[in-house]
Design a protein around this motif. Structure first.
Motif, PDB file in Angstrom:
ATOM      1  N   VAL A 383     -14.857 -10.342 -33.401  1.00 31.25           N
ATOM      2  CA  VAL A 383     -15.029 -11.646 -33.590  1.00 31.25           C
ATOM      3  C   VAL A 383     -13.477 -12.273 -33.611  1.00 31.25           C
ATOM      4  O   VAL A 383     -12.870 -11.896 -34.443  1.00 31.25           O
ATOM      5  CB  VAL A 383     -15.566 -11.971 -34.963  1.00 31.25           C
ATOM      6  N   VAL A 384     -13.558 -13.086 -32.793  1.00 31.61           N
ATOM      7  CA  VAL A 384     -12.112 -13.830 -32.196  1.00 31.61           C
ATOM      8  C   VAL A 384     -12.166 -15.382 -32.325  1.00 31.61           C
ATOM      9  O   VAL A 384     -13.150 -16.084 -31.993  1.00 31.61           O
ATOM     10  CB  VAL A 384     -12.237 -13.359 -30.673  1.00 31.61           C
ATOM     11  N   ASP A 385     -10.920 -15.939 -32.445  1.00 33.12           N
ATOM     12  CA  ASP A 385     -10.595 -17.302 -32.523  1.00 33.12           C
ATOM     13  C   ASP A 385     -10.785 -17.621 -30.931  1.00 33.12           C
ATOM     14  O   ASP A 385     -10.049 -17.057 -30.512  1.00 33.12           O
ATOM     15  CB  ASP A 385      -9.681 -17.535 -33.118  1.00 33.12           C
ATOM     16  N   PRO A 386     -11.790 -18.294 -30.817  1.00 31.98           N
ATOM     17  CA  PRO A 386     -11.921 -18.686 -29.176  1.00 31.98           C
ATOM     18  C   PRO A 386     -10.844 -19.466 -28.622  1.00 31.98           C
ATOM     19  O   PRO A 386     -10.595 -19.370 -27.361  1.00 31.98           O
ATOM     20  CB  PRO A 386     -13.141 -19.608 -29.080  1.00 31.98           C
ATOM     21  N   GLU A 387      -9.943 -20.292 -29.361  1.00 33.30           N
ATOM     22  CA  GLU A 387      -8.633 -20.964 -28.855  1.00 33.30           C
ATOM     23  C   GLU A 387      -7.509 -20.072 -28.684  1.00 33.30           C
ATOM     24  O   GLU A 387      -6.848 -19.884 -27.787  1.00 33.30           O
ATOM     25  CB  GLU A 387      -8.311 -22.116 -29.673  1.00 33.30           C
ATOM     26  N   ARG A 388      -7.216 -19.195 -30.018  1.00 40.70           N
ATOM     27  CA  ARG A 388      -5.982 -18.505 -29.873  1.00 40.70           C
ATOM     28  C   ARG A 388      -6.056 -16.996 -29.486  1.00 40.70           C
ATOM     29  O   ARG A 388      -5.330 -16.260 -29.246  1.00 40.70           O
ATOM     30  CB  ARG A 388      -5.486 -18.280 -31.617  1.00 40.70           C
ATOM     31  N   HIS A 389      -7.243 -16.592 -29.261  1.00 34.99           N
ATOM     32  CA  HIS A 389      -7.494 -15.184 -28.974  1.00 34.99           C
ATOM     33  C   HIS A 389      -7.082 -14.288 -29.911  1.00 34.99           C
ATOM     34  O   HIS A 389      -6.557 -13.396 -29.521  1.00 34.99           O
ATOM     35  CB  HIS A 389      -7.062 -14.870 -27.358  1.00 34.99           C
ATOM     36  N   GLU A 390      -7.051 -14.651 -31.064  1.00 33.96           N
ATOM     37  CA  GLU A 390      -6.718 -13.547 -32.331  1.00 33.96           C
ATOM     38  C   GLU A 390      -8.018 -13.245 -33.034  1.00 33.96           C
ATOM     39  O   GLU A 390      -8.916 -14.129 -33.348  1.00 33.96           O
ATOM     40  CB  GLU A 390      -5.834 -14.119 -33.080  1.00 33.96           C
ATOM     41  N   ILE A 400     -17.994 -14.048 -30.482  1.00 34.86           N
ATOM     42  CA  ILE A 400     -18.229 -12.675 -30.267  1.00 34.86           C
ATOM     43  C   ILE A 400     -17.728 -11.818 -28.849  1.00 34.86           C
ATOM     44  O   ILE A 400     -18.160 -12.391 -27.898  1.00 34.86           O
ATOM     45  CB  ILE A 400     -19.898 -12.355 -30.404  1.00 34.86           C
ATOM     46  N   TRP A 401     -17.046 -11.096 -28.840  1.00 38.87           N
ATOM     47  CA  TRP A 401     -16.056 -10.284 -27.955  1.00 38.87           C
ATOM     48  C   TRP A 401     -16.885  -9.022 -28.013  1.00 38.87           C
ATOM     49  O   TRP A 401     -16.937  -8.215 -28.897  1.00 38.87           O
ATOM     50  CB  TRP A 401     -14.757 -10.321 -27.883  1.00 38.87           C
ATOM     51  N   GLY A 437     -19.506 -16.215 -25.440  1.00 37.16           N
ATOM     52  CA  GLY A 437     -19.951 -17.371 -25.830  1.00 37.16           C
ATOM     53  C   GLY A 437     -20.486 -17.546 -26.951  1.00 37.16           C
ATOM     54  O   GLY A 437     -20.954 -18.608 -27.264  1.00 37.16           O
ATOM     55  N   ASP A 438     -20.895 -16.575 -27.644  1.00 40.60           N
ATOM     56  CA  ASP A 438     -21.941 -16.630 -28.853  1.00 40.60           C
ATOM     57  C   ASP A 438     -20.974 -16.632 -29.975  1.00 40.60           C
ATOM     58  O   ASP A 438     -19.909 -16.058 -30.164  1.00 40.60           O
ATOM     59  CB  ASP A 438     -22.874 -15.350 -28.927  1.00 40.60           C
ATOM     60  N   LEU A 439     -21.479 -16.981 -31.265  1.00 38.88           N
ATOM     61  CA  LEU A 439     -20.826 -17.212 -32.494  1.00 38.88           C
ATOM     62  C   LEU A 439     -21.181 -16.243 -33.561  1.00 38.88           C
ATOM     63  O   LEU A 439     -22.457 -16.053 -33.392  1.00 38.88           O
ATOM     64  CB  LEU A 439     -20.514 -18.809 -32.921  1.00 38.88           C
ATOM     65  N   GLY A 440     -20.405 -15.807 -34.423  1.00 37.00           N
ATOM     66  CA  GLY A 440     -20.853 -14.833 -35.210  1.00 37.00           C
ATOM     67  C   GLY A 440     -19.825 -14.469 -36.211  1.00 37.00           C
ATOM     68  O   GLY A 440     -18.690 -14.730 -36.022  1.00 37.00           O
ATOM     69  N   VAL A 449     -25.215 -13.052 -36.102  1.00 36.93           N
ATOM     70  CA  VAL A 449     -25.101 -14.074 -35.070  1.00 36.93           C
ATOM     71  C   VAL A 449     -25.435 -15.551 -35.585  1.00 36.93           C
ATOM     72  O   VAL A 449     -26.707 -15.818 -36.053  1.00 36.93           O
ATOM     73  CB  VAL A 449     -25.881 -13.834 -33.764  1.00 36.93           C
ATOM     74  N   THR A 450     -24.594 -16.441 -35.521  1.00 33.82           N
ATOM     75  CA  THR A 450     -24.795 -17.650 -35.949  1.00 33.82           C
ATOM     76  C   THR A 450     -24.847 -18.877 -35.125  1.00 33.82           C
ATOM     77  O   THR A 450     -25.452 -19.861 -35.602  1.00 33.82           O
ATOM     78  CB  THR A 450     -23.594 -17.968 -37.032  1.00 33.82           C
ATOM     79  N   GLY A 451     -24.448 -18.851 -33.795  1.00 34.22           N
ATOM     80  CA  GLY A 451     -24.764 -19.953 -33.136  1.00 34.22           C
ATOM     81  C   GLY A 451     -24.191 -19.582 -31.525  1.00 34.22           C
ATOM     82  O   GLY A 451     -24.012 -18.531 -31.306  1.00 34.22           O
ATOM     83  N   ARG A 452     -24.012 -20.838 -30.996  1.00 38.22           N
ATOM     84  CA  ARG A 452     -23.378 -20.537 -29.379  1.00 38.22           C
ATOM     85  C   ARG A 452     -22.365 -21.453 -29.165  1.00 38.22           C
ATOM     86  O   ARG A 452     -22.580 -22.913 -29.595  1.00 38.22           O
ATOM     87  CB  ARG A 452     -24.644 -21.097 -28.561  1.00 38.22           C
ATOM     88  N   LEU A 453     -21.333 -20.985 -28.705  1.00 41.82           N
ATOM     89  CA  LEU A 453     -20.018 -21.672 -28.659  1.00 41.82           C
ATOM     90  C   LEU A 453     -20.149 -22.923 -27.630  1.00 41.82           C
ATOM     91  O   LEU A 453     -19.659 -23.758 -27.713  1.00 41.82           O
ATOM     92  CB  LEU A 453     -18.976 -20.692 -28.243  1.00 41.82           C
ATOM     93  N   LYS A 454     -20.985 -22.519 -26.570  1.00 47.87           N
ATOM     94  CA  LYS A 454     -21.116 -23.469 -25.370  1.00 47.87           C
ATOM     95  C   LYS A 454     -22.340 -24.329 -25.536  1.00 47.87           C
ATOM     96  O   LYS A 454     -22.915 -24.591 -24.372  1.00 47.87           O
ATOM     97  CB  LYS A 454     -20.575 -22.797 -24.045  1.00 47.87           C
ATOM     98  N   ASP A 455     -23.081 -24.378 -26.684  1.00 48.21           N
ATOM     99  CA  ASP A 455     -24.278 -25.295 -26.867  1.00 48.21           C
ATOM    100  C   ASP A 455     -25.304 -24.943 -25.986  1.00 48.21           C
ATOM    101  O   ASP A 455     -26.427 -25.577 -25.877  1.00 48.21           O
ATOM    102  CB  ASP A 455     -23.781 -26.626 -26.414  1.00 48.21           C
ATOM    103  N   LEU A 456     -25.493 -23.571 -25.681  1.00 51.60           N
ATOM    104  CA  LEU A 456     -26.892 -23.111 -24.979  1.00 51.60           C
ATOM    105  C   LEU A 456     -27.872 -23.285 -25.737  1.00 51.60           C
ATOM    106  O   LEU A 456     -27.894 -23.113 -26.841  1.00 51.60           O
ATOM    107  CB  LEU A 456     -26.717 -21.626 -24.580  1.00 51.60           C
TER     108      LEU A 456
END
Length: 580
Positions: A383-390, A400-401, A437-440, A449-456
């Motif tokens: 599970v990664v910060d989508p901006e910082r890639h950490e 989610i990666w 692209g999914d959040l969790g 899994v809690t949501g979708r990063l890109k609003d799908l």
């Protein structure tokens, strides 16, 4: 050494030629017409298709598969694999010239895949002639009804030279009609993901034997990853038996699904969350009295948000028919990872957290978060910060990666999207990661899994990209300002109705104040436009004042902020003028 599912088909056909591989309920009913195909017959028909493809020099090219629900699709799909041809499953046309949306998507897929041949059933191939003007030049694409190919053709089949990196098929993501993306799934990806499904769902040799090889019942569409990679191909991987029927027959009478499970007593069956909701709506007392669901050990639930209320109500409602809470099996996967990434524990109830975790997206989680289980063997989930890639700490929400041998090769002819999605790097980890692209978040090794990063937007198991809905809305009526429309989904379930309802789409659009008098007409036109283009009923179309839809500093629509304003009642709604 097994190099592909083609090798496994040969093995099963050699050692168990008379064992039923698949049965198909033609009417959806257990007491209706039933078609069956054995492993020996399946190998023969697949080789007949493969030989036909090989003789025409099509090895290495793409074949579009357009079949109605039934056994012939499986023969065509495996025939492509056995010929070294890249299969491209797609939704078959219904033969209606006015079905513009389906034909537009089909034309785009044929062009994008650069398909050289279309394989289908007799009726589908005949229907294509009725809509030929909507499709590519027939001179560029060969069409053949594979059920007309003679069995004798199988004798000239030549075993293809397949490696783990050979592309087996293109799985087109189901959401966007404007920019289709074909996921390149290799033979190695397929074998690995079947291994993951087998391990995570407890499909051991002892279990297969205990169930007399009756492992699956499924109504899921076979041209989508969940219906194909799971029930169809895991059955082949195991040398087991699956009972299949049409998605349409399920939607018409959802109780057919439960009746088939009761009749054939499989170990595993499932679908998206909405399928369980549909069964609850049709759970009449006389149905419950005739069901025995005690054999059902894995009731998988994936492809859209898993709702705690659905799990609870399904267990409570069908417990009298022998259904156990331990059978509930939330899972997570995506086409870019072939299919399965995580799955729950067999023989244990799903893990639920009563409060969402901390983190920037925590407010999007349900009051009770449902675990989608643990990663399959040799699959890494971060599970990664989508901006910082950490990597984020445990319990915090991020993107989610995924890394592992099931992760597909990339997107067909789309190097930029492949680099952005499949080539991510993460400090402290070797190798490349897939950005889902999914959040969790992770908790004690389990993925939530809690949501979708890109609003799908996922509604009734179908994906819709908000940008597609927004474009359709703006094209439907000139009063809508270009680039000033937001589409998102809202959960219409209410505590008072026991969890009925579901995700529904909302469109918010800016129009000029002098158009307020035509608001009702504009709303009707937008609704109709989206219904025709996407087959989607919009819950609400809200017209607002110019400049009132939230945007980023670079001018991008902020859909989450728009959704929050809609739910909070703070949109600058344009009121129609009143006349005294």
């Amino acid at each position: 050494m097994v190099r592909s599912l083609v090798d496994l088909l040969t093995t099963h056909a050699t050692h168990h030629p008379d064992r039923t591989a698949y049965r198909f309920l033609v009417t959806g009913d257990c007491d209706g017409e039933i078609q069956e195909i054995s492993y020996g017959r399946l190998a023969e028909r697949s080789r007949a298709v493969a030989a036909w493809l090989q003789e025409r020099g099509l090895t290495g090219s793409r074949a579009m598969l357009l079949y109605p629900p039934g056994l012939e699709f499986i023969c065509g799909y495996l025939g492509c694999l056995a010929a070294g041809v890249v299969a491209v499953p797609a939704v078959p046309p219904q033969g209606r010239a006015d079905n513009h949306r389906a034909l537009t998507r089909l034309r785009r897929l044929i062009a994008d895949a650069d398909a050289k041949v279309i394989l289908g059933g007799r009726q589908v191939i005949a229907a294509l002639t009725q809509v030929a003007e909507h499709l590519p030049d027939p001179a560029d694409v060969i069409c053949v009804a594979t059920d007309d190919l003679p069995d004798e053709a199988a004798a000239s089949w030549r075993e293809p030279d397949l490696t783990p990196d050979t592309v087996a098929f293109l799985q087109y993501t189901s959401g966007s009609t404007s920019a289709p993306r074909g996921v390149l799934v290799t033979h190695g990806n397929l074998l690995d993901n079947e291994r993951v499904i087998t391990e995570r769902m407890g499909h051991t040799p002892d279990v297969v034997a205990e169930y007399g090889h009756e492992m699956f019942v499924s109504w899921l569409p076979v041209y989508h990853d969940m219906g194909l990679i799971g029930p169809v191909l895991n059955t082949l991987h195991l040398g087991a038996t699956a009972t299949l029927f049409s998605p349409l027959h399920f939607l018409q009478q959802p109780e057919r699904w439960l009746t088939a499970i009761s009749r054939y007593r499989p170990h595993t069956s499932g679908g998206p969350n909405f399928a369980y909701e549909l069964c609850l709506k049709h759970a009449a007392p006389d149905l419950l009295d005739g069901l025995d669901l005690s054999s059902w050990k894995v009731a998988f639930n994936g492809a859209e948000p898993v709702r705690p209320a659905t799990l609870r109500r399904f267990t409570d409602t069908f417990a009298p028919a022998g259904f156990r809470r331990e059978a509930l099996y939330p899972c997570y996967g995506l086409a870019e990872a072939t299919l399965m990434v995580t799955g729950s524990a067999v023989h244990a109830p799903p893990t639920m957290l009563q409060a969402p975790p901390t983190g920037p997206h925590a407010g999007q989680a349900d009051a009770a978060a449902v675990s989608s289980g643990r990663p399959g063997p040799d699959i890494t989930v971060a599970v990664v910060d989508p901006e910082r890639h950490e990597e984020r700490p445990e319990g915090e929400t991020g993107e989610i990666w995924v890394r592992g041998a099931s992760v597909a090769k990339g997107y067909w002819r789309n190097a930029l999207a492949t680099r952005e999605t499949f080539r991510a790097t993460l400090a402290g980890h070797q190798g490349r990661f897939l950005r889902t692209g999914d959040l969790g978040f992770l908790c004690d090794g389990e993925l939530f899994v809690t949501g979708r990063l890109k609003d799908l937007i996922v509604i009734d198991g179908r994906n819709h990209y908000p940008q597609d809905l927004e474009l359709t809305a703006e094209m439907a009526h000139p009063a809508l300002r270009p680039g000033c429309t937001a589409a998102f989904s809202v959960d219409t379930r209410a505590a008072s109705d026991g969890g009925a309802g579901g995700e529904r789409a909302v469109v918010v659009a800016e129009i000029a104040p002098d158009m307020a008098g035509e608001a009702e007409k504009i709303v009707d036109v937008v609704r109709s436009g989206i219904a025709e283009a996407h087959g989607l009923a919009v819950r609400d179309v809200v017209l607002v004042r110019p400049g009132s839809i939230p945007k980023t500093s670079s001018g991008k629509i902020q859909r989450h902020a728009s959704r929050a304003a809609y739910l909070g009642g703070t949109l600058a709604v344009l009121e129609a003028p009143t006349h005294g």
